[in-house]
Design a protein around this motif. Structure first.
Motif, PDB file in Angstrom:
ATOM      1  N   CYS A  48      45.937 -13.022  17.541  1.00  0.00           N
ATOM      2  CA  CYS A  48      46.081 -12.034  18.673  1.00  0.00           C
ATOM      3  C   CYS A  48      44.476 -12.076  18.881  1.00  0.00           C
ATOM      4  O   CYS A  48      44.147 -12.179  20.208  1.00  0.00           O
ATOM      5  N   VAL A  49      43.621 -11.953  18.040  1.00  0.00           N
ATOM      6  CA  VAL A  49      42.155 -11.758  18.348  1.00  0.00           C
ATOM      7  C   VAL A  49      41.483 -13.197  19.076  1.00  0.00           C
ATOM      8  O   VAL A  49      40.939 -12.906  20.025  1.00  0.00           O
ATOM      9  N   TYR A  50      42.032 -14.258  18.417  1.00  0.00           N
ATOM     10  CA  TYR A  50      41.325 -15.410  19.023  1.00  0.00           C
ATOM     11  C   TYR A  50      42.014 -15.960  20.344  1.00  0.00           C
ATOM     12  O   TYR A  50      41.512 -16.632  21.004  1.00  0.00           O
ATOM     13  N   HIS A  51      43.294 -15.652  20.397  1.00  0.00           N
ATOM     14  CA  HIS A  51      43.938 -15.963  21.841  1.00  0.00           C
ATOM     15  C   HIS A  51      43.251 -15.141  22.959  1.00  0.00           C
ATOM     16  O   HIS A  51      42.862 -15.727  23.860  1.00  0.00           O
ATOM     17  N   THR A  52      42.961 -14.139  22.483  1.00  0.00           N
ATOM     18  CA  THR A  52      42.267 -13.303  23.408  1.00  0.00           C
ATOM     19  C   THR A  52      40.581 -13.597  23.718  1.00  0.00           C
ATOM     20  O   THR A  52      40.113 -13.664  24.840  1.00  0.00           O
ATOM     21  N   LYS A  66      48.145  -7.375  29.177  1.00  0.00           N
ATOM     22  CA  LYS A  66      47.157  -8.090  29.718  1.00  0.00           C
ATOM     23  C   LYS A  66      46.751  -9.520  28.912  1.00  0.00           C
ATOM     24  O   LYS A  66      46.764 -10.433  29.188  1.00  0.00           O
ATOM     25  N   TYR A  67      47.010  -9.146  27.429  1.00  0.00           N
ATOM     26  CA  TYR A  67      46.411 -10.326  26.532  1.00  0.00           C
ATOM     27  C   TYR A  67      47.594 -10.574  25.335  1.00  0.00           C
ATOM     28  O   TYR A  67      47.367 -11.818  25.135  1.00  0.00           O
ATOM     29  N   LEU A  68      48.255  -9.581  25.040  1.00  0.00           N
ATOM     30  CA  LEU A  68      49.099 -10.146  24.082  1.00  0.00           C
ATOM     31  C   LEU A  68      50.395 -10.071  24.154  1.00  0.00           C
ATOM     32  O   LEU A  68      51.390 -10.243  23.176  1.00  0.00           O
ATOM     33  N   LEU A 123      46.425  -3.483  26.732  1.00  0.00           N
ATOM     34  CA  LEU A 123      46.088  -4.671  25.919  1.00  0.00           C
ATOM     35  C   LEU A 123      47.440  -5.640  25.659  1.00  0.00           C
ATOM     36  O   LEU A 123      47.136  -6.691  25.777  1.00  0.00           O
ATOM     37  N   GLU A 162      35.445  -6.200  28.032  1.00  0.00           N
ATOM     38  CA  GLU A 162      35.243  -6.224  29.385  1.00  0.00           C
ATOM     39  C   GLU A 162      34.428  -4.814  29.795  1.00  0.00           C
ATOM     40  O   GLU A 162      33.546  -4.745  30.798  1.00  0.00           O
ATOM     41  N   ILE A 164      40.906 -16.627  26.110  1.00  0.00           N
ATOM     42  CA  ILE A 164      40.858 -15.963  27.445  1.00  0.00           C
ATOM     43  C   ILE A 164      39.413 -15.461  28.047  1.00  0.00           C
ATOM     44  O   ILE A 164      39.157 -15.862  29.050  1.00  0.00           O
ATOM     45  N   TYR A 165      38.916 -14.738  27.211  1.00  0.00           N
ATOM     46  CA  TYR A 165      37.417 -14.343  27.398  1.00  0.00           C
ATOM     47  C   TYR A 165      36.510 -15.571  27.925  1.00  0.00           C
ATOM     48  O   TYR A 165      35.880 -15.382  28.650  1.00  0.00           O
TER      49      TYR A 165
END
Length: 181
Positions: free
Chosen positions: A76-80, A47-49, A44, A2, A83-84
């Protein structure tokens, strides 16, 4: 991403790769991950994890097997990434690694057009030269991209594949189907 999007370039491309492909590569290279790196980033984590916080904390204290590290890292990476994707679907490009490999020319053309970069003969020649090995000889920089897509099927055994599939299911279903296994 972002920050890069807001401060450097609006052309963000997120590459998505099959969980078994990622984890088989981590195993082949014997690459682990230090989950303390995630814990050191409070924004991080918050907000995301947040959904993974307990497991990340456990893994940071006592690293488990490489497969378990890979499963958590992939989640973790692809959950985020998801979201993106929900937030920036109109502005960012989300592309599967498998599409880049199976239709290199067509997918790279879309990526380069999105990036406002040239897709000329020189670029096409480079894609041809680096996605298809000459005389079936692969190197670090030249490989049979289409064949590489499912290389995890021979690197991992059935038990490992089943475990990865079940432990990443909540996230892989956002990008892949049952047919991709």
């Amino acid at each position: 991403l972002e920050w890069i999007y807001k401060n450097i370039t609006p052309k963000i491309i997120v590459s998505i790769r099959h969980p078994a492909g990622v984890i088989s590569s981590l195993l082949a290279k014997k690459w682990g991950y230090d989950f303390n790196d995630m814990l050191a980033q409070p924004e991080l984590m918050e907000k995301y994890l947040k959904p993974f916080e307990k497991q990340i904390t456990e893994f940071a204290k006592t690293p488990p097997s490489l497969i378990d590290q890979g499963v958590l890292l992939w989640n973790c990476v692809y959950h985020t990434a998801f979201i993106y994707q929900e937030k920036y679907a109109e502005d960012w490009m989300f592309v599967k690694n498998e599409d880049l490999s199976l239709d290199s020319m067509g997918t790279f053309e879309k990526v380069l057009k999105f990036s406002a970069l040239s897709f000329d003969g020189e670029v096409k020649d480079y894609i041809k030269e680096t996605t298809k090995p000459k005389d079936n000889v692969e190197t670090e920089f030249v490989r049979d991209s289409a064949k590489n897509v499912k290389s995890w099927m021979t690197r991992l055994n059935e038990e490992e594949i089943s475990y990865i599939k079940s432990e990443t299911k909540d996230v892989w279903e956002l990008f892949y189907s049952e047919a991709d296994w």
